[in-house]
Scaffold this active site. Structure first.
Site, PDB file in Angstrom:
ATOM      1  N   ARG A  27      43.524  34.398  39.873  1.00  0.00           N
ATOM      2  CA  ARG A  27      43.048  33.372  39.019  1.00  0.00           C
ATOM      3  C   ARG A  27      43.962  32.545  38.508  1.00  0.00           C
ATOM      4  O   ARG A  27      45.164  33.186  38.059  1.00  0.00           O
ATOM      5  CB  ARG A  27      41.871  33.586  38.092  1.00  0.00           C
ATOM      6  CG  ARG A  27      40.711  34.228  38.557  1.00  0.00           C
ATOM      7  CD  ARG A  27      39.634  34.567  37.491  1.00  0.00           C
ATOM      8  NE  ARG A  27      38.261  34.826  38.156  1.00  0.00           N
ATOM      9  CZ  ARG A  27      37.171  35.356  37.408  1.00  0.00           C
ATOM     10  NH1 ARG A  27      37.289  35.159  36.077  1.00  0.00           N
ATOM     11  NH2 ARG A  27      35.962  35.765  38.142  1.00  0.00           N
TER      12      ARG A  27
ATOM     13  N   ASN B 174      43.709  37.206  44.600  1.00  0.00           N
ATOM     14  CA  ASN B 174      42.482  37.258  44.372  1.00  0.00           C
ATOM     15  C   ASN B 174      41.919  36.023  43.643  1.00  0.00           C
ATOM     16  O   ASN B 174      42.320  35.774  42.798  1.00  0.00           O
ATOM     17  CB  ASN B 174      41.683  38.604  43.472  1.00  0.00           C
ATOM     18  CG  ASN B 174      40.183  38.349  43.271  1.00  0.00           C
ATOM     19  OD1 ASN B 174      39.467  38.440  44.359  1.00  0.00           O
ATOM     20  ND2 ASN B 174      39.862  38.261  42.021  1.00  0.00           N
ATOM     21  N   GLU B 175      40.900  35.265  44.172  1.00  0.00           N
ATOM     22  CA  GLU B 175      40.405  33.861  43.637  1.00  0.00           C
ATOM     23  C   GLU B 175      41.506  33.150  43.177  1.00  0.00           C
ATOM     24  O   GLU B 175      41.447  32.530  42.121  1.00  0.00           O
ATOM     25  CB  GLU B 175      39.541  34.480  42.649  1.00  0.00           C
ATOM     26  CG  GLU B 175      38.092  35.275  42.893  1.00  0.00           C
ATOM     27  CD  GLU B 175      37.249  35.736  41.659  1.00  0.00           C
ATOM     28  OE1 GLU B 175      37.584  35.165  40.533  1.00  0.00           O
ATOM     29  OE2 GLU B 175      36.397  36.077  42.006  1.00  0.00           O
ATOM     30  N   ASN B 176      42.426  32.784  44.331  1.00  0.00           N
ATOM     31  CA  ASN B 176      43.455  31.989  43.867  1.00  0.00           C
ATOM     32  C   ASN B 176      43.060  30.407  44.098  1.00  0.00           C
ATOM     33  O   ASN B 176      44.070  29.668  43.665  1.00  0.00           O
ATOM     34  CB  ASN B 176      44.578  32.532  44.694  1.00  0.00           C
ATOM     35  CG  ASN B 176      45.175  33.830  44.768  1.00  0.00           C
ATOM     36  OD1 ASN B 176      45.021  34.640  45.526  1.00  0.00           O
ATOM     37  ND2 ASN B 176      45.952  33.864  43.812  1.00  0.00           N
TER      38      ASN B 176
END
Lengths: 819, 819
Positions: free
Chosen positions: A387, A423-425
């Site tokens: 994130r 993750n969730e870039n």
């Protein structure tokens, strides 16, 4: 040094298997530094403040602690305060007694949150940024300087300054949905090695088409004084039964970088798999005139194959990856999860029937990987690029180093199959500028780096569609029935993604459930009663709603709902031949700074276990689909009062992996049901029965593998209809020693229990004792939502106390507690 | 800009005095920024986090605050936690509407704890190290950039990051006996000035032997664009009655540095003194083509003379300096003391009869100095080079700058007579090396700097014998009767120091007293009963003890003892013709991180007022020696139960500045006593009387200045002797609206009140309400020592609650509270 340390950690385990074969070298060459530390949470004005002691009377309180230690053990889930993010200090006096003449004295950290500086006295001996990768500080020269002219045996002052302050230019982001813990929350080990030693040994095993395993052993030397003495390196390999199957010995000139040490073939290797996690052992002995060092690494022989658009094959056979996720987080200790709890947790995951775990969202402790090796849990391990976006040069440097360290440190593990790069870039927020192209370019760089460092594994990420083609394996975001849509859409969404993704894996599905909260109509938020209905009906119910209701926002966060969601997912997964696998989010509830409003504040409650390891009902649901050992569990062990009309047919579900189950209500058979996993819910193991007003007893029986198993549950059945909550009741439920369990309940004006009450209550205590709170569990938080009109907390009583419970709009209630 | 700001602050005061004379320019040119701020306590990962708002869901909770605001308002005296030392942030949106074309937009801070950075949007616009001096940031260009192409009227984002983290390389030291507060705890002002303006105006008045005052006005320009436009400067001077007594006008070319603007003589100036604090006013009007600016400064005409080895003379006459000390600290607000409380506090000091105040241990807020000017309180102001030793280059730079700023900003104040360079600089601890020679050299440097910047004042320090000859005026440490020895030794010690010190002043004497704690035998710790004894007897008592007992450690911390100590000091001070003066430590109780074990934890209880401004008995003792207004106070208003034998003669003391006082016990005259300040204790105003068992009433009458005054007190007299504490009692005492005062008492096994009990108790509360605690007062701390077997706390009740009181070794007690 990790390798030596591995030897020691494994020593005990190994001795159980083949006691006579390994000499125990650990006592002399390394030592975990658990005792004798002092801790202070706060900043210091200078390094002098660490040591001045009685020379100044200030407000710096040092307190004894044992390592591992996390300084957010409690406050991570304090409902009334944010967790501490800032500097903190550890100090000790170190007995250094290196058995090697001229040897190196190393301090190895398995992981420190989130950045650290190591001081010998006031001298900065080393530092590290990043809370999850292992790192080593060579103390040798600093120890000599610290001793000055003093005796060689004198202890040296050692301090570690930790810092988990917010810093957007470090990983992971504070937008991450987990606590950025601080502290020496993993093991710290003092290690002695000869002047020339092995820093790292890598073992790579490749299975040839003819069934032979080709094994390469490579090593990297630690030789800081650039000595030129030749060394002799002996390599021995032992099979899973402890028999030596290979032996090599040759002189080796110390050089820089990694060098091949040996290569050999294993003719008919025993393959590693979840069912038979066969581990080989490679013992490397380095000898030089500076001394002898023994390093041990374990490895496995197995092949992974990702058939394009599915399925996944292990050792040539399809394996449906049945996974969960593991965070290093536990009630009362934060990230400093005791080894025994790590073992229990991963064994529980294995017992649930899982064969896969994603270690979200960072490199985890050595023991976690060792357990996965031994238990047969395939691993997706990732770096915490999670994130927020993409930072500048320091940020990228840290990301690269974390990836390199993860691969360097964990690549020998047989269990590891995927390196996660992020993750969730696609989640912006930490930087004013969010450039997809830059993120993509950096993802490409990391991807190339991972492949360069380890050509044997695939790379992966979850949720960043604009990078999905960069990595080998991709998981889009599919949260059917939770963050979006209905769980009945799961298969459609997944099949669409399988078709669109060469190598698809489904990481993260599930939703929150408040332990102990149950519902007769868990899908009521969709606008109609769906209890016990079949697939089609639920599909229709959803359609009627226009797809607008969202369980994460509109649902009741009950165990009943989440069990339905999981039930549906597992049923569907069994019927998708191209599915490589999926991993439920998350095995255990864990702390997060982002969710103060949850039923248990600051806890992500998506676990099938509570934060203290207590199983929720969903754990048994998973077992009924996945586990091999016979199991049987009537839904509702934590549901003391069910409700409905007089004589109404009520649904009873049994989770079992047995072919047939017979249910009894108050001693009378309600019939036998056959398991059929296509028959939702509960794979057909469900009954409609009429409860008696008041107490009822349900029992169930089944056979499997020649074993009879049974389960029983007693509960009340309430037909009285309740109105608005009008009053609270608070009473003692039980006690063991000084710990008293108290329970608040809520009733309407007529004294009828409000069985669907879900308001937030607050417990308080005056007098001699303390609430056992800040644990992040349903009975371990002083602010907590009712579960079916009940809320509990434990009190550690030291004398007389009065506990209170408050709930907005209701008169506060009290209970007197005396020892 | 401070000078303009001074104008505004003073505007109101001044208008009261001479409403018609001054045009009110404040509305247009400056504005205090009190409202519209948001605050967050903690660090941020980047400046972007200040502004991203809804663009990210993180755990940063911003809450509205009003300035001034101190972020240690409560935690400085929290008995269970250390005060927060770390970063914190303030943000607002600033309406900037500069009336001057091309003018400068300035943000002025009266003082920010302890270091600060100012951001316009994400642009660093200015920064400052040091928590007590005023500083200004020129926002002009940053505002333009922040607006970009937007409307000139659009608001701009403004943020201030504060930090009071420990840092040994800054002043003051964390070894200081006061809280290193954080926050925007003084006023923040937005100021508009023309492109060329006055940055500072200095007025120096010297009284010539012929009685003429020679006045010089100098100024420093702010001209950041180096404009060459000529300016016209008009100077007008008004006498204390508001009559213009001088006027000058001349063109002035803007240059750098300070330049003389005008000089003139006042033929028969009205002299400033504590009795007649006559203030002149100097109005400076600068005009250029860029606009007009008006600056106002007040000044006074007076002379100080330090006769070698005493005494001190003001305006040629001996003035015994009767002083106290003031810390910027108040219950519930920390360092953010509201203006009205500052005024009340300094008026109370004046009403006590003080003519001197040492502002310990740092430069204080402008209002403090203005009040001292107006009230006639002579000032010793100092920089916070306080304890710990001497740091490196950054530390020294800060010390120099703080000294220069203090003198630059406060030198116009008529009240200021001494520049303090340090306090307790002989106290090591912050640095591994403590070099007296280096400290001495740096003291010499600061001393020279002070004299260079202000040749009209003397320099001073307290307690650093190895620097005593460096400064002009020196105070050694004399804590007779507290930290060492007996108070009867006070005179001997002081006279020895007067003889040894060319210019001696005695800063700091006194001791702690726990408000509400009284003793029949306050000197019992010396081994015998001394109540009401005369000088000699006490001297003997001390001798008998071998001088080993120390009140700070062995005494009872009662008001009774401290009143004796002060009484003795004041008596002696009147009899020392060479004494320049002395300052009692400290006017008000205040927070300190160094004293967790005090009766009120983390409070230095040496005040004659409690931390919330409530007078202790000692306040009246001081009044009886110093005040002009007639006063009369029977000792013991907060002593509800006295004790002794049946028919025993008990001492009654009256504090009064009247010549004769008559005392009545239960309506019967106990006789008239004449005041004789040489007659210790109570200047002879003391009686031995026999109380009735149970209720008694004492009243006293006196006349002064033709006015009759009286005082009365009722209390119980207990003859029953108590044993060991055996039980507690907790009950409600009173309530006003939702605030309930509860009191804990302690009794022996026979139910006799334990009137000397001094144990620590802890209050707790469960249910609807909160303890009004963390105030640092005897009835505002949840952990507090008994005062005569009683302890109190207030509860803000919101419904039903149960309060508890705990005391080690006794059963805990509870009280139910309902609205």
């Amino acid at each position: 040094m990790q390798i030596l340390r591995s030897l020691n950690l494994l020593g005990v385990l190994w001795l159980l298997a083949c006691a006579a074969l390994i000499p125990d070298l650990s006592g002399q060459t390394s030592r975990q530094l658990a005792e004798g530390w002092e801790f202070y949470r706060g900043g210091l004005g200078s390094t002098w403040e660490i040591w001045r002691g009685e020379q100044a009377s200030d407000n710096v309180p040092w307190a004894p602690v044992t390592l591992p230690h996390c300084y957010n053990a409690r406050d991570a889930v304090d409902p009334d305060a944010r967790y501490y993010q800032g500097p903190a200090w550890y100090r000790t006096r170190l007995q250094v007694d290196n058995p090697y003449a001229g040897g190196r004295t190393l301090l190895h950290f398995d992981g420190v949150g989130q950045r650290a500086r190591v001081y010998v006295g006031r001298e900065l001996a080393g530092e590290h940024v990043g809370g999850y990768d292992g790192w080593t500080v060579d103390l040798t020269e600093a120890v000599v300087r610290a001793r000055g002219g003093a005796e060689k045996t004198s202890s040296v002052p050692l301090a570690v300054g930790c810092d988990n302050s917010r810093d957007a230019e470090t990983l992971p982001s504070d937008l991450s949905d987990f606590t950025r813990y601080g502290g020496l929350y993993r093991h710290v080990t003092l290690e002695y090695v000869p002047a020339i030693s092995l820093e790292r040994v890598h073992v790579t095993a490749r299975l040839a088409p003819d069934g032979t395993a080709h094994v390469e052993v490579a090593g990297r030397m630690r030789n800081p004084r650039a000595l030129s003495d030749e060394t002799d390196i002996r390599i021995e390999v032992f099979d899973p039964q402890g028999r030596r199957v290979a032996k090599h010995s040759k002189p080796h000139a110390p050089g820089s970088g990694e060098a091949a040490l040996a290569a050999f073939d294993l003719a008919s290797p025993q393959l590693w798999s979840p069912r038979t996690p066969s581990l080989y052992r490679c013992l490397v002995t380095l000898k030089s005139r500076h001394g002898e060092q023994v390093v041990q690494e374990r490895f496995g022989v197995r092949t992974f194959e990702w058939v394009e658009h599915g399925p996944f094959k292990l050792n040539g056979e399809r394996l449906l990856l049945r996974g969960s996720h593991y965070h290093e987080d536990h009630a009362g200790v934060g990230a400093a999860v005791p080894d025994e709890v790590v073992r229990q947790t991963l064994r529980a995951m294995k017992d649930m029937g899982a064969n896969f775990v994603r270690l979200g969202h960072y490199q985890q402790a050595p023991l976690v990987l060792e357990m996965c090796d031994e238990l047969g849990l395939l691993v997706w391990e990732e770096i915490p690029w999670c994130r927020g976006g993409l930072g500048g040069p320091a940020y990228r440097k840290q990301a690269r180093e974390m990836l390199a360290n993860m691969i360097d440190q964990h690549r020998n593990h047989a269990s590891v199959m995927l390196w996660g790069l992020g993750n969730e870039n696609d989640w912006p927020g930490d930087f004013e500028i969010f450039e997809k192209a830059e993120i993509r370019a950096f993802m490409q760089e990391l991807n190339a780096l991972a492949h360069q460092l380890d050509p044997t594994r695939k790379t992966t990420i979850r949720r960043c569609d604009f990078c999905k083609d960069v990595v080998d394996v991709y998981s889009p975001s599919i949260w059917a029935g939770w963050y979006r849509g209905r769980y009945t859409e799961y298969r459609k969404s997944t099949e669409r993604e399988i078709a669109a993704t060469p190598r698809f894996f489904h990481a993260e599905y599930g939703g929150d459930s408040h332990a102990g909260r149950h519902a007769e109509e868990p899908e009521k938020f969709l606008g109609e009663i769906t209890t016990g209905q079949g697939t089609e009906e639920i599909g229709k119910a959803y359609k009627n709603q226009g797809g607008e209701a969202r369980a994460s926002r509109d649902g009741d966060w009950s165990e009943s709902y989440i069990v339905n969601l999981f039930d549906w997912h597992l049923k569907e997964q069994e019927q998708m031949p191209d599915l490589t696998g999926a991993a439920q989010w998350v095995f255990k509830d864990f702390a997060t700074p982002l969710r103060p409003e949850n039923p248990v504040p600051y806890v992500n409650q998506k676990g099938v276990l509570e934060r203290d390891g207590t199983p929720k009902e969903s754990y048994y649901l998973f077992q009924s689909y996945w586990a091999d050992a016979p199991m049987l569990h009537i839904y509702g062990h934590t549901w003391p009062v069910r409700w409905g009309k007089v004589n109404e047919e009520k649904l009873v579900k049994v989770f079992s992996n047995c072919a047939e189950v017979e249910l009894f209500l108050n001693g009378v058979s309600a019939g036998v049901r056959r398991r059929d996993s296509a028959d939702f819910p509960a794979a057909g193991l469900r009954w409609k029965v009429r409860f008696l007003e008041g107490e009822n007893r349900l029992s169930a029986k089944a056979r499997r593998d020649g074993r009879e198993i049974e389960d029983a549950v007693t509960f009340s059945y309430q037909t009285a209809v309740w109105g608005k909550p009008a009053r609270l009741e608070l009473r003692e439920i039980s006690r063991r020693d000084a710990v008293v369990l108290i329970e608040a309940r809520v009733f309407d004006a007529n004294g009828v229990a409000c069985l669907d009450a879900a308001q937030t209550v607050r417990f308080g205590l005056a007098g001699d004792g303390r609430l056992l709170d800040n644990l992040g569990t349903a009975k371990g938080s002083r602010v907590v939502q009712f579960a079916n009109g009940r809320a509990r907390i434990e009190v550690e009583l030291a004398g007389s106390a009065v506990a209170s419970v408050q709930c907005a709009g209701l008169p506060t209630e009290f209970v007197v507690l005396k020892r």
